[in-house]
Motif scaffolding. Sequence first.
Motif, PDB file in Angstrom:
ATOM      1  N   HIS A 136      56.920 -20.098  48.230  1.00 51.59           N
ATOM      2  CA  HIS A 136      55.649 -20.161  47.511  1.00 51.59           C
ATOM      3  C   HIS A 136      55.831 -20.336  46.003  1.00 51.59           C
ATOM      4  O   HIS A 136      54.840 -20.492  45.281  1.00 51.59           O
TER       5      HIS A 136
ATOM      6  N   GLN B 235      53.032 -13.260  59.947  1.00 49.48           N
ATOM      7  CA  GLN B 235      52.572 -12.541  58.761  1.00 49.48           C
ATOM      8  C   GLN B 235      51.053 -12.431  58.742  1.00 49.48           C
ATOM      9  O   GLN B 235      50.507 -11.387  58.368  1.00 49.48           O
ATOM     10  N   TYR B 236      50.362 -13.478  59.160  1.00 50.37           N
ATOM     11  CA  TYR B 236      48.904 -13.428  59.212  1.00 50.37           C
ATOM     12  C   TYR B 236      48.440 -12.389  60.237  1.00 50.37           C
ATOM     13  O   TYR B 236      47.525 -11.601  59.968  1.00 50.37           O
ATOM     14  N   LEU B 237      49.076 -12.377  61.401  1.00 48.63           N
ATOM     15  CA  LEU B 237      48.699 -11.412  62.431  1.00 48.63           C
ATOM     16  C   LEU B 237      48.889  -9.979  61.944  1.00 48.63           C
ATOM     17  O   LEU B 237      48.063  -9.094  62.209  1.00 48.63           O
TER      18      LEU B 237
ATOM     19  N   ARG C 229      54.758 -17.587  59.216  1.00 49.56           N
ATOM     20  CA  ARG C 229      53.455 -17.445  58.565  1.00 49.56           C
ATOM     21  C   ARG C 229      52.372 -17.012  59.555  1.00 49.56           C
ATOM     22  O   ARG C 229      51.431 -16.325  59.174  1.00 49.56           O
ATOM     23  N   VAL C 230      52.518 -17.404  60.830  1.00 45.72           N
ATOM     24  CA  VAL C 230      51.584 -16.924  61.859  1.00 45.72           C
ATOM     25  C   VAL C 230      51.767 -15.424  62.059  1.00 45.72           C
ATOM     26  O   VAL C 230      50.782 -14.662  62.112  1.00 45.72           O
TER      27      VAL C 230
ATOM     28  N   ASP D 114      49.311  -8.922  58.549  1.00 46.75           N
ATOM     29  CA  ASP D 114      48.690  -8.575  57.268  1.00 46.75           C
ATOM     30  C   ASP D 114      47.179  -8.734  57.268  1.00 46.75           C
ATOM     31  O   ASP D 114      46.467  -7.962  56.617  1.00 46.75           O
ATOM     32  N   ASP D 115      46.672  -9.750  57.962  1.00 47.69           N
ATOM     33  CA  ASP D 115      45.247 -10.040  57.922  1.00 47.69           C
ATOM     34  C   ASP D 115      44.491  -9.561  59.165  1.00 47.69           C
ATOM     35  O   ASP D 115      43.366  -9.069  59.064  1.00 47.69           O
ATOM     36  N   VAL D 116      45.115  -9.707  60.317  1.00 51.61           N
ATOM     37  CA  VAL D 116      44.472  -9.247  61.548  1.00 51.61           C
ATOM     38  C   VAL D 116      44.748  -7.770  61.783  1.00 51.61           C
ATOM     39  O   VAL D 116      43.943  -7.056  62.368  1.00 51.61           O
TER      40      VAL D 116
ATOM     41  N   LYS E 245      52.596  -7.413  68.042  1.00 59.27           N
ATOM     42  CA  LYS E 245      53.180  -8.668  67.552  1.00 59.27           C
ATOM     43  C   LYS E 245      54.339  -9.099  68.451  1.00 59.27           C
ATOM     44  O   LYS E 245      54.479 -10.283  68.773  1.00 59.27           O
TER      45      LYS E 245
END
Length: 220
Positions: A49, A123-125, A120-121, A127-129, A136
């Motif tokens: 990033h 991490q989204y699961l 990234r999938v 951190d965000d979900v 996981k």
Amino acid sequence: MRPIMSHKRVLYGYWRSSATYRVRIALNLKHLAYEQHLIHLLNNGGEQHLPLFSSINPNELVPVLIDGEVTLNQSLAIMDYLDEVYPQFPLIPKDLKSRYLVKALAQDIAVDIHPLNNLRVLQYLADDVGIETEQKQRWIQHWITQGFHALEKNLASTAGAYSVGNSITLVDLCLVPQVYNAERFNVDVSTFPTIDRVVQALRSHPAFIDAAPENQPDAN
């Protein structure tokens, strides 16, 4: 055969990235020398990033190959390019039927199985979900196992010594890294006998050994 390095060739990648792993194998099989620029996907919030790498690949994903004046992302495109420009040790058969069989099987792995257990999938699961580590793990195991069930049926009819016949192809370059991922997340690969047999054979090949994650300079 000496590695070929007629101009600057750089691979941006991460030791555990299965997409980068595929490209390392391809470069090794074709005896193409390259420099590794290491992008740690976890340190400093993810070095992919940072502005320097983001300017090279706005998708902020590895791998990226720079080959002289050519800059490419996407591992399948990179390997297709390498096969066209450096035809020694072809990864894709020439005859029409075999060519597209190999491409389809490679995409079964790289397009259908791999993205659902990509960093990234996950991490989204998390951190965000907000799913827990155990959930996981079940997510990863479910999608890899489902994909392997279909792949095992296909390879049972195409495999010889390797995934398609007795020559190493693009399918094998996708398969070995995906099995590495499966083993990381405790998928019992022995329940897929054709996949397991082919991967064990490939893992004894020097190009695959040299490309293995644990043999990379950034392995930790």
